[in-house]
Design an enzyme around this catalytic site. Structure first.
Site, PDB file in Angstrom:
ATOM      1  N   ARG A 267      -3.207  22.577 -13.810  1.00 29.18           N
ATOM      2  CA  ARG A 267      -2.209  21.605 -14.294  1.00 29.18           C
ATOM      3  C   ARG A 267      -2.414  21.274 -15.771  1.00 29.18           C
ATOM      4  NH1 ARG A 267       0.449  16.427 -11.027  1.00 29.18           N
ATOM      5  NH2 ARG A 267       1.754  15.753 -12.741  1.00 29.18           N
TER       6      ARG A 267
ATOM      7  N   HIS B 196      -0.423  18.879 -26.429  1.00 29.44           N
ATOM      8  CA  HIS B 196      -0.501  17.432 -26.223  1.00 29.44           C
ATOM      9  C   HIS B 196      -1.754  16.783 -26.793  1.00 29.44           C
ATOM     10  CE1 HIS B 196       3.054  17.954 -23.850  1.00 29.44           C
ATOM     11  NE2 HIS B 196       3.069  16.700 -23.438  1.00 29.44           N
TER      12      HIS B 196
ATOM     13  N   LYS C  62       7.268  23.433 -13.324  1.00 24.75           N
ATOM     14  CA  LYS C  62       6.378  22.289 -13.097  1.00 24.75           C
ATOM     15  C   LYS C  62       6.002  22.209 -11.618  1.00 24.75           C
ATOM     16  CE  LYS C  62       4.922  17.769 -14.192  1.00 24.75           C
ATOM     17  NZ  LYS C  62       5.073  16.528 -14.914  1.00 24.75           N
TER      18      LYS C  62
ATOM     19  N   GLU D 144       9.702  19.601 -24.656  1.00 21.45           N
ATOM     20  CA  GLU D 144       9.015  19.933 -23.397  1.00 21.45           C
ATOM     21  C   GLU D 144       9.597  21.227 -22.810  1.00 21.45           C
ATOM     22  OE1 GLU D 144       6.402  18.371 -22.299  1.00 21.45           O
ATOM     23  OE2 GLU D 144       6.500  16.298 -23.035  1.00 21.45           O
TER      24      GLU D 144
ATOM     25  N   GLU E  89      -4.753  17.769 -11.162  1.00 23.06           N
ATOM     26  CA  GLU E  89      -5.261  18.228 -12.464  1.00 23.06           C
ATOM     27  C   GLU E  89      -6.769  18.463 -12.492  1.00 23.06           C
ATOM     28  OE1 GLU E  89      -3.134  16.507 -15.724  1.00 23.06           O
ATOM     29  OE2 GLU E  89      -4.676  17.121 -17.149  1.00 23.06           O
TER      30      GLU E  89
ATOM     31  N   LYS F   6       2.767  11.819 -11.120  1.00 21.80           N
ATOM     32  CA  LYS F   6       1.922  10.933 -11.922  1.00 21.80           C
ATOM     33  C   LYS F   6       2.715   9.658 -12.171  1.00 21.80           C
ATOM     34  CE  LYS F   6      -1.087  14.028 -14.557  1.00 21.80           C
ATOM     35  NZ  LYS F   6      -1.484  14.466 -15.906  1.00 21.80           N
TER      36      LYS F   6
ATOM     37  N   HIS G 175      -0.600  13.730 -28.689  1.00 26.56           N
ATOM     38  CA  HIS G 175      -0.989  12.363 -28.310  1.00 26.56           C
ATOM     39  C   HIS G 175      -1.696  11.657 -29.463  1.00 26.56           C
ATOM     40  CE1 HIS G 175      -0.891  13.241 -23.713  1.00 26.56           C
ATOM     41  NE2 HIS G 175       0.247  12.730 -24.122  1.00 26.56           N
TER      42      HIS G 175
ATOM     43  N   HIS H  22       7.852  10.964 -28.218  1.00 22.91           N
ATOM     44  CA  HIS H  22       6.871  11.861 -27.616  1.00 22.91           C
ATOM     45  C   HIS H  22       7.167  13.340 -27.943  1.00 22.91           C
ATOM     46  CE1 HIS H  22       3.972  13.369 -24.767  1.00 22.91           C
ATOM     47  NE2 HIS H  22       4.915  14.095 -24.183  1.00 22.91           N
TER      48      HIS H  22
ATOM     49  N   ASN I 227      -0.438  20.425 -20.614  1.00 24.67           N
ATOM     50  CA  ASN I 227      -0.833  19.639 -21.786  1.00 24.67           C
ATOM     51  C   ASN I 227      -0.859  20.466 -23.064  1.00 24.67           C
ATOM     52  OD1 ASN I 227      -1.207  17.358 -20.207  1.00 24.67           O
ATOM     53  ND2 ASN I 227      -3.298  17.975 -19.679  1.00 24.67           N
TER      54      ASN I 227
ATOM     55  N   ARG J 233       0.822  -1.238   0.000  1.00 25.68           N
ATOM     56  CA  ARG J 233       0.000   0.000   0.000  1.00 25.68           C
ATOM     57  C   ARG J 233       0.840   1.264   0.000  1.00 25.68           C
ATOM     58  NH1 ARG J 233      -2.836  -3.286   3.521  1.00 25.68           N
ATOM     59  NH2 ARG J 233      -4.655  -4.186   2.511  1.00 25.68           N
TER      60      ARG J 233
HETATM   61  N1  LIG Z   1       4.586  10.806 -15.222  1.00 24.98           N
HETATM   62  C1  LIG Z   1       4.548  11.863 -15.984  1.00 24.98           C
HETATM   63  O1  LIG Z   1       4.145  12.959 -15.551  1.00 24.98           O
HETATM   64  C2  LIG Z   1       4.999  11.752 -17.404  1.00 24.98           C
HETATM   65  C3  LIG Z   1       5.209  12.910 -18.170  1.00 24.98           C
HETATM   66  C4  LIG Z   1       5.711  12.765 -19.458  1.00 24.98           C
HETATM   67  C5  LIG Z   1       5.982  11.503 -19.967  1.00 24.98           C
HETATM   68  N2  LIG Z   1       5.765  10.399 -19.203  1.00 24.98           N
HETATM   69  C6  LIG Z   1       6.071   9.056 -19.708  1.00 24.98           C
HETATM   70  O2  LIG Z   1       7.467   8.969 -19.916  1.00 24.98           O
HETATM   71  C7  LIG Z   1       7.728   7.955 -20.882  1.00 24.98           C
HETATM   72  C8  LIG Z   1       8.777   8.449 -21.838  1.00 24.98           C
HETATM   73  O3  LIG Z   1       9.950   8.735 -21.128  1.00 24.98           O
HETATM   74  P1  LIG Z   1      11.363   8.904 -21.860  1.00 24.98           P
HETATM   75  O4  LIG Z   1      11.203   9.782 -23.033  1.00 24.98           O
HETATM   76  O5  LIG Z   1      12.352   9.262 -20.815  1.00 24.98           O
HETATM   77  O6  LIG Z   1      11.590   7.454 -22.469  1.00 24.98           O
HETATM   78  P2  LIG Z   1      12.355   6.130 -21.939  1.00 24.98           P
HETATM   79  O7  LIG Z   1      12.261   6.005 -20.484  1.00 24.98           O
HETATM   80  O8  LIG Z   1      11.836   5.026 -22.777  1.00 24.98           O
HETATM   81  O9  LIG Z   1      13.860   6.427 -22.339  1.00 24.98           O
HETATM   82  C9  LIG Z   1      14.196   6.586 -23.695  1.00 24.98           C
HETATM   83  C10 LIG Z   1      15.347   5.666 -24.110  1.00 24.98           C
HETATM   84  O10 LIG Z   1      16.571   6.194 -23.626  1.00 24.98           O
HETATM   85  C11 LIG Z   1      17.271   5.215 -22.856  1.00 24.98           C
HETATM   86  N3  LIG Z   1      17.998   5.974 -21.829  1.00 24.98           N
HETATM   87  C12 LIG Z   1      17.470   6.601 -20.766  1.00 24.98           C
HETATM   88  N4  LIG Z   1      18.406   7.321 -20.128  1.00 24.98           N
HETATM   89  C13 LIG Z   1      19.578   7.102 -20.795  1.00 24.98           C
HETATM   90  C14 LIG Z   1      20.894   7.594 -20.625  1.00 24.98           C
HETATM   91  N5  LIG Z   1      21.214   8.484 -19.687  1.00 24.98           N
HETATM   92  N6  LIG Z   1      21.855   7.154 -21.478  1.00 24.98           N
HETATM   93  C15 LIG Z   1      21.520   6.288 -22.478  1.00 24.98           C
HETATM   94  N7  LIG Z   1      20.286   5.824 -22.715  1.00 24.98           N
HETATM   95  C16 LIG Z   1      19.311   6.236 -21.877  1.00 24.98           C
HETATM   96  C17 LIG Z   1      16.221   4.276 -22.370  1.00 24.98           C
HETATM   97  O11 LIG Z   1      16.740   3.017 -22.074  1.00 24.98           O
HETATM   98  C18 LIG Z   1      15.250   4.252 -23.550  1.00 24.98           C
HETATM   99  O12 LIG Z   1      15.720   3.370 -24.520  1.00 24.98           O
HETATM  100  C19 LIG Z   1       6.396   7.634 -21.532  1.00 24.98           C
HETATM  101  O13 LIG Z   1       5.956   6.389 -21.082  1.00 24.98           O
HETATM  102  C20 LIG Z   1       5.465   8.734 -21.036  1.00 24.98           C
HETATM  103  O14 LIG Z   1       4.130   8.304 -20.913  1.00 24.98           O
HETATM  104  C21 LIG Z   1       5.285  10.511 -17.942  1.00 24.98           C
HETATM  105 ZN   LIG Z   2       4.760  15.621 -22.733  1.00 23.87          ZN
END
Ligand SMILES: NC(=O)c1ccc[n+]([C@@H]2O[C@H](COP(=O)([O-])OP(=O)(O)OC[C@H]3O[C@@H](n4cnc5c(N)ncnc54)[C@H](O)[C@@H]3O)[C@@H](O)[C@H]2O)c1
Ligand SMILES: [Zn+2]
Length: 360
Positions: free
Chosen positions: A241, A248, A227, A185, A237, A143, A252, A265, A245, A121
């Site tokens: 918040r 987005h 942020k 971003e 949100e 999130k 999306h 993204h 977006n 939990r």
């Molecule tokens: N929680 C939130 O508020 C929020 C906001 C925006 C996006 N997201 C989520 O985030 C995800 C995307 O995140 P992302 O763009 O970081 O993608 P990711 O986590 O898939 O990383 C991208 C790639 O880079 C590699 N990588 C990461 N750090 C590295 C480093 N320092 N050196 C070498 N390789 C590295 C990873 O292994 C992966 O292959 C999506 O699932 C999206 O929905 C969440």
């Molecule tokens: Zn985004």
């Protein structure tokens, strides 16, 4: 090192931005007075270079870490992987006082955060984001969650980390395309909240593209501050918040209708942000000079600013937009800009205008 506070009452937490922070992980955790047992959740790419640094630092501070490595990529953000993590934590006998370190990009952060929110939990967790997107966006704000076959991020929880460590040195290994995607971003924050940041990005884009440490420190910290300010006012949100977006709704829909993986993204929202700027001109009177500046900055960063669609692709994209979980009763509500640095949310936009805004 720069320090940003996320103001959420007794759940407030610091974001630390600087070089060499990963090797200080153990010392930072010691201050937070967690139990000895912990788990570092990472993916194969990140783990290869950074897992040992994290484990060594934790062990040196007296912690007993277990390493959980998941495959890299969006496909790890699913319930089956959550269960795999639970099993590893249970086998390593993590208890209520134990903690989780999310070491990686947004995929690892969302997955590990959700595991932390639900295992026993809820146990404490820390974010150690290693992509530009994760440092300026996904690691801050609480999130967490995973995808279902029916769609992205459909299961999750609002669950805040206890600390975010943004180690800028991890960018040395980040692939260029991932890095540039994160810039989208950053530019977004300038448009929605901070005209001075936007102008700084225009001036310093070459330094940012060269991953200059001082420029990155100031820009990453400023984005986290924005942020934090927004999340501090509207954690779950219900209103403000939503400005995060900006771009987005279309972004999306582009990701979704083109099949996940074609566009990163940041690439998809870059197209969405430029389209939103054009719509802002038509609906809210965003000056055309501002639209030009916005489009130019994305293009100079190496991001796409328009998309060529066949009639069938266009139909698919609009269907995806109507399915967005942020759509209420079939009405697409947009965040639009009045000027660079100020946006309004909840704006109604007629569909034909969206079509035109997507074209060059
Ligand atoms: N929680 C939130 O508020 C929020 C906001 C925006 C996006 N997201 C989520 O985030 C995800 C995307 O995140 P992302 O763009 O970081 O993608 P990711 O986590 O898939 O990383 C991208 C790639 O880079 C590699 N990588 C990461 N750090 C590295 C480093 N320092 N050196 C070498 N390789 C590295 C990873 O292994 C992966 O292959 C999506 O699932 C999206 O929905 C969440
Ligand atoms: Zn985004």
């Amino acid at each position: 090192m720069r320090l940003v506070q996320v103001p959420l009452g007794h759940r407030s937490y610091p974001i630390k931005v600087g070089g060499g922070l990963l090797s200080r992980l153990g010392a930072e955790c010691a201050v937070l007075k967690f139990g000895q047992r912990c788990a570092v959740i990472t993916d194969r790419n990140v783990g290869r270079t950074y897992a040992q640094i994290a484990l060594k630092s934790l062990t040196a501070s007296g912690f007993k870490p277990v390493l959980v490595t998941v495959p890299a990529g969006e496909k790890s953000k699913r319930m089956a992987m959550v269960e795999t993590c639970y099993d590893r934590l249970a086998r390593h006998r993590l208890e209520r006082s134990s903690f989780i370190v999310a070491l990686g990009g947004g995929v690892v952060g969302d997955l590990a955060g959700f595991v932390a929110a639900t295992y026993l939990r809820g146990i404490p967790f820390l974010q150690v984001p290693t992509t530009l997107l994760a440092q300026v966006d996904s690691s801050v704000g609480g999130k967490t969650g995973v995808n279902l076959a029916a769609g992205k991020n459909l299961v999750g929880a609002f669950y805040q980390p206890r600390l975010v460590l943004c180690d800028l040195d991890t960018f040395h290994t980040l692939p260029l395309r991932e890095y540039v995607s994160g810039l989208a971003e950053i530019i977004k924050y300038g448009i929605i909240y901070d005209a001075i940041l936007f102008a700084q990005l225009e001036r310093n884009l070459p330094k940012l593209l060269a991953r200059d440490a001082a420029t990155l420190a100031s820009v990453v910290a400023r984005c986290c501050e924005i942020k934090a300010e927004v999340v501090g006012q509207d954690e779950t949100e219900t209103g403000l918040r939503a400005i995060l977006n900006f771009g987005h709704t279309i972004g999306h829909a582009i990701e979704n209708s083109s099949g996940y993986g074609k566009f990163l993204h940041g690439e998809a929202i870059s197209i969405g942000l430029v389209a939103a700027a054009k719509l802002s001109h038509q609906i809210l009177g965003l000056p055309s000079g501002d639209v030009t500046r916005i489009e130019k900055l994305f293009a100079q960063a190496g991001l796409p600013v328009a998309i060529a669609l066949s009639p069938a692709q266009r139909r698919k994209l609009f269907a995806a937009m109507l399915l967005d979980k942020k759509v209420n009763a079939g009405e697409v509500k947009f965040v639009l800009a009045e000027k660079i640095g100020r946006v309004k949310f909840g704006c109604q936009v007629p569909m034909p205008l969206i079509e035109r805004a997507l074209q060059k």
